[in-house]
Design a protein around this motif. Structure first.
Motif, PDB file in Angstrom:
ATOM      1  N   GLU A  17      -4.747  10.597   0.955  1.00  0.00           N
ATOM      2  CA  GLU A  17      -5.698  11.095   0.023  1.00  0.00           C
ATOM      3  C   GLU A  17      -6.246  10.415  -0.934  1.00  0.00           C
ATOM      4  OE1 GLU A  17      -4.440  15.081  -0.789  1.00  0.00           O
ATOM      5  OE2 GLU A  17      -4.782  15.762   1.383  1.00  0.00           O
ATOM      6  N   ARG A  18      -5.252   9.740  -1.645  1.00  0.00           N
ATOM      7  CA  ARG A  18      -5.431   8.905  -2.921  1.00  0.00           C
ATOM      8  C   ARG A  18      -6.143   7.661  -2.335  1.00  0.00           C
ATOM      9  NH1 ARG A  18      -2.250   9.251  -7.880  1.00  0.00           N
ATOM     10  NH2 ARG A  18      -1.399  11.387  -7.820  1.00  0.00           N
ATOM     11  N   TRP A  19      -5.697   6.781  -1.293  1.00  0.00           N
ATOM     12  CA  TRP A  19      -6.284   5.709  -0.887  1.00  0.00           C
ATOM     13  C   TRP A  19      -6.717   5.923   0.358  1.00  0.00           C
ATOM     14  CZ3 TRP A  19      -1.712   6.421  -3.778  1.00  0.00           C
ATOM     15  CH2 TRP A  19      -1.669   5.605  -5.052  1.00  0.00           C
ATOM     16  N   PRO A  20      -7.952   6.572   0.694  1.00  0.00           N
ATOM     17  CA  PRO A  20      -8.558   6.736   2.069  1.00  0.00           C
ATOM     18  C   PRO A  20      -8.641   5.378   2.764  1.00  0.00           C
ATOM     19  CG  PRO A  20      -9.969   7.269   0.470  1.00  0.00           C
ATOM     20  CD  PRO A  20      -8.805   6.796  -0.331  1.00  0.00           C
ATOM     21  N   MET A  21      -8.689   4.233   2.144  1.00  0.00           N
ATOM     22  CA  MET A  21      -8.983   2.989   2.613  1.00  0.00           C
ATOM     23  C   MET A  21      -7.978   2.502   3.656  1.00  0.00           C
ATOM     24  SD  MET A  21      -8.070   2.582  -0.451  1.00  0.00           S
ATOM     25  CE  MET A  21      -9.806   3.100  -1.426  1.00  0.00           C
ATOM     26  N   ILE A  22      -6.652   3.031   3.196  1.00  0.00           N
ATOM     27  CA  ILE A  22      -5.309   2.457   3.737  1.00  0.00           C
ATOM     28  C   ILE A  22      -4.876   3.248   4.974  1.00  0.00           C
ATOM     29  CG2 ILE A  22      -2.829   1.818   2.930  1.00  0.00           C
ATOM     30  CD1 ILE A  22      -5.166   0.381   1.659  1.00  0.00           C
ATOM     31  N   THR A  40       4.560   2.333   7.522  1.00  0.00           N
ATOM     32  CA  THR A  40       3.792   1.191   7.281  1.00  0.00           C
ATOM     33  C   THR A  40       2.298   1.511   6.882  1.00  0.00           C
ATOM     34  OG1 THR A  40       2.584   1.748   9.489  1.00  0.00           O
ATOM     35  CG2 THR A  40       4.484   0.337   9.604  1.00  0.00           C
ATOM     36  N   MET A  41       1.630   0.492   6.033  1.00  0.00           N
ATOM     37  CA  MET A  41       0.355   0.397   5.511  1.00  0.00           C
ATOM     38  C   MET A  41      -0.487  -0.681   5.846  1.00  0.00           C
ATOM     39  SD  MET A  41       1.477   1.805   1.675  1.00  0.00           S
ATOM     40  CE  MET A  41       2.196   0.093   1.425  1.00  0.00           C
ATOM     41  N   GLU A  42      -1.593  -0.294   6.291  1.00  0.00           N
ATOM     42  CA  GLU A  42      -2.423  -1.350   6.554  1.00  0.00           C
ATOM     43  C   GLU A  42      -3.923  -1.242   5.845  1.00  0.00           C
ATOM     44  OE1 GLU A  42      -3.015  -2.146  10.979  1.00  0.00           O
ATOM     45  OE2 GLU A  42      -1.184  -1.171  11.286  1.00  0.00           O
ATOM     46  N   GLY A  43      -4.478  -2.266   5.529  1.00  0.00           N
ATOM     47  CA  GLY A  43      -5.858  -2.166   4.735  1.00  0.00           C
ATOM     48  C   GLY A  43      -6.201  -3.691   4.445  1.00  0.00           C
ATOM     49  N   ARG A  44      -7.381  -3.845   4.100  1.00  0.00           N
ATOM     50  CA  ARG A  44      -7.965  -5.011   3.669  1.00  0.00           C
ATOM     51  C   ARG A  44      -7.977  -5.513   1.950  1.00  0.00           C
ATOM     52  NH1 ARG A  44     -10.232  -7.728   8.023  1.00  0.00           N
ATOM     53  NH2 ARG A  44     -10.361  -6.430   9.770  1.00  0.00           N
ATOM     54  N   ASP A  45      -7.776  -4.391   1.263  1.00  0.00           N
ATOM     55  CA  ASP A  45      -7.795  -4.228  -0.117  1.00  0.00           C
ATOM     56  C   ASP A  45      -6.604  -4.608  -0.844  1.00  0.00           C
ATOM     57  OD1 ASP A  45      -8.171  -3.909  -2.860  1.00  0.00           O
ATOM     58  OD2 ASP A  45      -9.444  -2.179  -2.622  1.00  0.00           O
ATOM     59  N   PRO A  47      -5.373  -5.020  -3.803  1.00  0.00           N
ATOM     60  CA  PRO A  47      -4.858  -4.106  -4.812  1.00  0.00           C
ATOM     61  C   PRO A  47      -4.707  -2.926  -4.518  1.00  0.00           C
ATOM     62  CG  PRO A  47      -6.600  -5.746  -5.306  1.00  0.00           C
ATOM     63  CD  PRO A  47      -6.452  -5.728  -4.057  1.00  0.00           C
ATOM     64  N   SER A  48      -5.358  -2.407  -3.607  1.00  0.00           N
ATOM     65  CA  SER A  48      -5.085  -0.754  -3.046  1.00  0.00           C
ATOM     66  C   SER A  48      -3.838  -0.648  -2.233  1.00  0.00           C
ATOM     67  CB  SER A  48      -6.209  -0.203  -2.163  1.00  0.00           C
ATOM     68  OG  SER A  48      -7.319   0.039  -2.958  1.00  0.00           O
ATOM     69  N   LEU A  49      -3.716  -1.860  -1.546  1.00  0.00           N
ATOM     70  CA  LEU A  49      -2.294  -1.690  -0.649  1.00  0.00           C
ATOM     71  C   LEU A  49      -1.082  -1.790  -1.755  1.00  0.00           C
ATOM     72  CD1 LEU A  49      -3.128  -4.182   2.114  1.00  0.00           C
ATOM     73  CD2 LEU A  49      -2.254  -1.879   2.374  1.00  0.00           C
ATOM     74  N   SER A  50      -1.236  -2.531  -2.780  1.00  0.00           N
ATOM     75  CA  SER A  50      -0.106  -2.533  -3.604  1.00  0.00           C
ATOM     76  C   SER A  50       0.082  -1.475  -4.574  1.00  0.00           C
ATOM     77  CB  SER A  50      -0.277  -3.900  -4.910  1.00  0.00           C
ATOM     78  OG  SER A  50      -0.282  -5.040  -4.205  1.00  0.00           O
ATOM     79  N   ALA A  51      -0.911  -0.803  -4.840  1.00  0.00           N
ATOM     80  CA  ALA A  51      -0.895   0.565  -5.519  1.00  0.00           C
ATOM     81  C   ALA A  51      -0.291   1.511  -4.848  1.00  0.00           C
ATOM     82  CB  ALA A  51      -2.519   1.086  -6.196  1.00  0.00           C
ATOM     83  N   CYS A  52      -0.885   1.583  -3.524  1.00  0.00           N
ATOM     84  CA  CYS A  52      -0.259   2.536  -2.883  1.00  0.00           C
ATOM     85  C   CYS A  52       1.143   2.430  -2.448  1.00  0.00           C
ATOM     86  CB  CYS A  52      -0.926   2.724  -1.310  1.00  0.00           C
ATOM     87  SG  CYS A  52      -0.638   3.964  -0.102  1.00  0.00           S
ATOM     88  N   ALA A  53       1.487   1.317  -2.228  1.00  0.00           N
ATOM     89  CA  ALA A  53       3.033   1.048  -1.962  1.00  0.00           C
ATOM     90  C   ALA A  53       3.883   1.083  -3.322  1.00  0.00           C
ATOM     91  CB  ALA A  53       3.167  -0.592  -1.738  1.00  0.00           C
ATOM     92  N   ASP A  54       3.272   0.940  -4.280  1.00  0.00           N
ATOM     93  CA  ASP A  54       4.013   1.255  -5.608  1.00  0.00           C
ATOM     94  C   ASP A  54       4.008   2.834  -5.680  1.00  0.00           C
ATOM     95  OD1 ASP A  54       4.358  -1.376  -5.951  1.00  0.00           O
ATOM     96  OD2 ASP A  54       2.767  -1.412  -7.650  1.00  0.00           O
ATOM     97  N   TRP A  55       3.237   3.489  -5.267  1.00  0.00           N
ATOM     98  CA  TRP A  55       3.264   5.008  -5.546  1.00  0.00           C
ATOM     99  C   TRP A  55       4.251   5.523  -4.571  1.00  0.00           C
ATOM    100  CZ3 TRP A  55       2.460   9.460  -3.017  1.00  0.00           C
ATOM    101  CH2 TRP A  55       2.014  10.481  -3.694  1.00  0.00           C
TER     102      TRP A  55
END
Length: 69
Positions: A17-22, A40-45, A47-55
């Motif tokens: 919900e926080r990162w709908p592009m991921i 797993t996480m997939e996305g083209r952004d 910074p968003s991937l990093s933020a999501c992974a950190d969270w």
């Protein structure tokens, strides 16, 4: 993580919900001992991937990061 998928479902849902592009996927590994869940996480952004992974690392006990492909 060594947590059950049901134990991390709320965190995965909130991250989605926080990162709908991921795109976030979870894959239980029952054939391995101890059982574990690979997320797993997939996305083209980047910074968003990093933020999501950190969270997720902060909100899923026992989570470990692997190198991105």
């Amino acid at each position: 993580t060594l947590r059950e998928e049901t134990e991390i479902a709320a965190a995965l849902t909130e991250a989605a919900e926080r990162w709908p592009m991921i795109s976030i996927g979870s894959y239980p590994r029952f054939e391995e001992r101890p059982h574990r869940v690979i997320v797993t996480m997939e996305g083209r952004d980047g910074p968003s991937l990093s933020a999501c992974a950190d969270w997720l690392m902060a909100h899923v006990a026992g989570a470990r990061a692997c190198e991105p492909e």
